[in-house]
Write a protein that holds these residues in place. Structure first.
Motif, PDB file in Angstrom:
ATOM      1  N   ASP A  26      35.603  45.509  37.852  1.00 46.27           N
ATOM      2  CA  ASP A  26      35.229  44.637  36.737  1.00 46.27           C
ATOM      3  C   ASP A  26      34.023  43.764  37.111  1.00 46.27           C
ATOM      4  O   ASP A  26      33.428  43.926  38.185  1.00 46.27           O
ATOM      5  CB  ASP A  26      36.447  43.836  36.248  1.00 46.27           C
ATOM      6  CG  ASP A  26      36.901  42.765  37.229  1.00 46.27           C
ATOM      7  OD1 ASP A  26      36.145  42.430  38.175  1.00 46.27           O
ATOM      8  OD2 ASP A  26      38.030  42.258  37.063  1.00 46.27           O
ATOM      9  N   ASP A  34      43.547  50.704  34.905  1.00 44.97           N
ATOM     10  CA  ASP A  34      43.521  50.876  33.455  1.00 44.97           C
ATOM     11  C   ASP A  34      44.615  51.782  32.924  1.00 44.97           C
ATOM     12  O   ASP A  34      45.201  51.506  31.883  1.00 44.97           O
ATOM     13  CB  ASP A  34      42.165  51.464  33.025  1.00 44.97           C
ATOM     14  CG  ASP A  34      41.037  50.505  33.299  1.00 44.97           C
ATOM     15  OD1 ASP A  34      41.019  49.437  32.670  1.00 44.97           O
ATOM     16  OD2 ASP A  34      40.207  50.787  34.187  1.00 44.97           O
ATOM     17  N   THR A  46      38.065  49.449  28.336  1.00 47.97           N
ATOM     18  CA  THR A  46      37.985  47.985  28.475  1.00 47.97           C
ATOM     19  C   THR A  46      38.494  47.263  27.230  1.00 47.97           C
ATOM     20  O   THR A  46      39.069  46.174  27.346  1.00 47.97           O
ATOM     21  CB  THR A  46      36.520  47.553  28.724  1.00 47.97           C
ATOM     22  OG1 THR A  46      35.919  48.502  29.593  1.00 47.97           O
ATOM     23  CG2 THR A  46      36.440  46.190  29.354  1.00 47.97           C
TER      24      THR A  46
END
Ligand code: DGJ
Length: 731
Positions: A26, A34, A46
């Motif tokens: 990130d 994720d 995201t």
């Protein structure tokens, strides 16, 4: 291509045939998890992330006033200790200023076109013809020059991702690695259950399933061995997952020493799963330039229930963990002396057992414990690996020749990692036994444990083992390990005791490696009082493992059921023993004992001479029947059709091309006016036709699987049946 990296080099997706695993670095360089589940296209996820200002969850310095960003709530790949994430961590370092912390941030990545290997530790292997790809992500610790390399080896066809972690000291001073697990997977939403495989000596791997909640559910061993008490494999699943439906994730550690694995919900209901070396016995000094490798965690996912997950583990462990020429070869049918004679044998006994074994068509005589030193009970001689020529009526070589003259192969029991106080070895080298200075050691089975972290100990053992193995015709070794380790304390001058437990395990693996390299044709059966080291790590050195010291066929139903969740049947050693059974006193028909023992590594553990002639004749027929089907038991797909506690147990083997199947049913319970057994089959080709050996009926696979087979007989308790299904052409 199984590894995808986004154009900016910060998002990664690992694809197998049916699964995807995604994570990214990130904006702060934190490796954020994720997704792990059903295969998906590689897209940026995201937008699915959710950030909130959660009270008492601090924010990293570099997030400034961004109060919604916290490591304490972030889904992460390898969370560090002491930097704002209060949950279970995967890594922790102790620095010379007394601080303990680890905050790793993304630095770079690379893709290797082969599977990741780990120096000195077992790991899944690939081949040049069928390579696995590995993604290696490097992170740097924020306040020091320590680097972390996370490796993800992707076995595409097997739906497996093998993870490991390496810590490298690029700094100028030593640090202590206080914790370095093998994997962490965070699950953002949903309720889960954890299936674990606890047990005890003679009752290993009986599955338990429980909801994951806010208290930590931890499986662990502190025994220096993977242990009977808890297996280093566990699976996470949805509450409604069954054998054939629903999501589940497997975690299987390729390590045979003390370990942990845990699952726990955090304050927001997110679930964290971790697995690796047990930090309670671990503190590793990392000098500048040195690196430390964590063992491999083998991850797999199934959207179609436990059965699919098990098949994925069976395939990967049999084809990419087990090594050597025996993996895909018929294994010898053995007759083992242990339950036949225990320590009370002489040459005459061994030869009588051999001749009887030859008559029923067995392939090998295995001489178990009691052939060396003056070992007539379990109180002496471990370490004195010299044959007792008086007891054997000559040398091992002459005995082995005599066994071969009867047409049988010869196998031998050893327990290299142990030492008896009553042994010449202990009298000469008391410092070779693990024991804490100033404290009397804990005895178990009257024996102590050798310090396998010492090279001199390993050299002695290799010297003795290679002298024995090259001095006589020995085709098989049963490598036993009969106690838990207690004192992880080495007498070696300068030994860092926080490292002893892992160095001890590395030493054991090194000895196995030396023996397997020097004797590549040797078949090694692993054993630890039965199944106390039934783990993926040991499969790297031995393609079969004695499943349990409990040979009672009814208990074995449950033990082998639990074992089958992760481990292939080719690795399960099971023997027919006498009745009443020596562990439970139970009497079970010979045919049922035989059916239960017919796995990938089959044999007998009884004195054939004490049986009645019809039983011996039955055994001769059973051995022929086994040999005719052994490929099915070794390589076939294994289906669990029932669960422990049901009225009967049923399981199936289906050949790879699905032309043949074999169903076994054992009645656990009996009752008056019982209904017959009706078993729905699995694993057949729906459109193909199969003839049932019991009734002669022919149906499509679809019908057998939907409607099942109704057994035409009512069976008594412990009676059993084998039914075969053969693919036929229907006019
Ligand atoms: C424990 C093993 O599991 C048994 O099969 C036998 O080999 C004994 N040890 C011998 O001591």
């Amino acid at each position: 291509m199984s590894i995808h990296i986004s154009a900016d080099g910060r998002r990664f997706q690992l694809d197998t045939r049916d699964t995807s695993y995604q994570f990214h670095a990130d904006k702060y360089g934190v490796l954020a998890h994720d997704y792990y589940g059903k295969r998906i296209p590689f897209e940026d996820l995201t937008d699915g992330e959710f950030f909130a200002d959660v009270g008492f969850s601090g924010n990293p310095w570099d997030a400034g006033e961004e109060r919604t960003y916290s490591l304490d709530t972030r889904l992460q790949e390898f969370p560090g200790y002491g930097c704002g994430d209060y949950r279970e961590s995967a890594v922790s370092l102790a620095f010379s200023n007394g601080s303990q912390a680890a905050d790793f941030r993304y630095e770079s990545c690379k893709v290797m076109d082969r599977a990741w290997t780990i120096p000195g530790l077992p790991a899944l292997w690939d081949t040049e013809e069928a390579p696995a790809q590995t993604l290696v992500v490097t992170l740097k610790e924020r306040a020091s020059n320590i680097r972390l390399q996370l490796s993800y080896a992707v076995f595409e066809a097997e739906n497996v991702i093998a993870r490991s972690a390496r810590i490298v000291n690029d700094g100028a001073e030593a640090v202590y690695v206080e914790r370095c697990l093998s994997c962490c997977v965070d699950y953002g939403f949903g309720d889960y259950e954890l299936m674990i495989f606890p047990g005890r000596h003679c009752m290993e791997r009986v599955p338990q399933r429980q909801s994951v909640g806010f208290t930590k559910q931890e499986v662990y061993s502190l025994r220096g061995a993977s242990s009977h008490q808890m297996n280093p494999a566990m699976l996470l699943c949805r509450p409604d997952t069954t054998e054939t439906q629903g999501e589940c994730w497997g975690y299987c550690l390729a390590y045979s020493g003390s370990f942990i694995g845990s699952a726990q919900k955090d304050q927001r209901g997110q679930t964290r799963v971790v697995m690796g070396i047990n930090p309670a016995q671990f503190s590793w000094r990392l000098q500048p330039g040195d690196s430390f490798d964590a063992p491999q965690a083998i991850l797999s996912y199934s959207a179609a229930g436990f059965e699919r997950l098990s098949h994925q583990y069976h395939d990967i462990l049999r084809n990419h963990m087990c090594r050597g020429q025996w993996v895909h070869k018929p294994k010898p049918v053995v007759v083992n002396t242990w339950e036949a004679a225990y320590f009370n044998f002489d040459r005459e006994t061994v030869m009588r057992l051999t001749k009887d074994a030859a008559k029923v068509g067995a392939d090998m005589l295995v001489l178990d414990d009691g052939w060396f030193g003056h070992r007539d009970s379990d109180t002496s001689s471990l370490g004195d690996w010299y044959e007792n020529t008086k007891k054997l009526g000559g040398t091992l070589a002459s005995l082995s020749n005599a066994v071969h003259d009867e047409g049988l192969l010869f196998g031998l029991w050893v327990e290299p990692e142990m030492i008896s106080e009553d042994s010449d070895l202990y009298r000469a080298h008391p410092e070779w036994a693990l024991a804490i200075e100033g404290r009397p050691p804990v005895r178990s089975r009257c024996q102590l444990v050798l310090d396998m972290s010492r090279k001199d100990v390993r050299d002695y053992l290799f010297g003795r083992l290679s002298a024995i193995l090259s001095g006589a015709r020995i085709e098989y070794v049963k490598w036993d390990f009969n106690r838990s380790v207690c004192e992880m304390w080495s007498h070696l001058p300068g030994a860092r005791q926080g490292e002893t437990a892992h160095r001890w395990m590395l030493g054991v693996y090194e000895l196995f490696e030396r023996v397997t390299a020097a004797f590549p044709e040797l078949l090694i059966e692993n054993c630890s009082g039965g199944g106390g080291r039934f783990d993926a790590g040991m499969l790297y050195y031995s393609p079969q493992i004695w499943c349990s010291d409990n040979t009672d066929a009814v208990n074995r139903l449950d033990i082998q059921y639990g074992t089958s969740f992760f481990y292939p049947m080719s690795a399960v050693a099971a023997h027919v023993s006498v009745c009443p059974n020596h562990q439970t006193g139970r009497t079970v028909p010979l045919m049922t004992r035989t059916r239960v023992a017919m796995t990938g590594a089959f044999g007998y553990e009884l004195d054939l001479g004490k049986l009645k002639e019809p039983e011996r004749a039955q055994i001769a027929r059973d051995i022929q029947a086994y040999k005719a089907r052994e490929e099915l038991f070794r390589e076939g797909r294994y289906h669990r059709l029932t669960k422990p506690g049901e009225r009967y147990a049923a399981w199936m083997y289906v050949s790879e091309n699905r032309d043949k199947a074999l169903l076994n049913v054992v009645m656990r319970e009996a009752e008056g006016n019982a209904m017959p057994v009706k078993v729905p089959l699995r694993g057949l080709l729906p459109e193909a036709s199969y003839r049932c050996s019991l009734t002669g009926a022919v149906h499509s696979g679809a019908v057998w699987m939907a409607c099942g087979l109704t057994l035409p007989v009512i069976y008594w308790q412990y009676e059993s049946e084998t039914v075969e299904f053969e693919r036929v052409q229907r006019g």
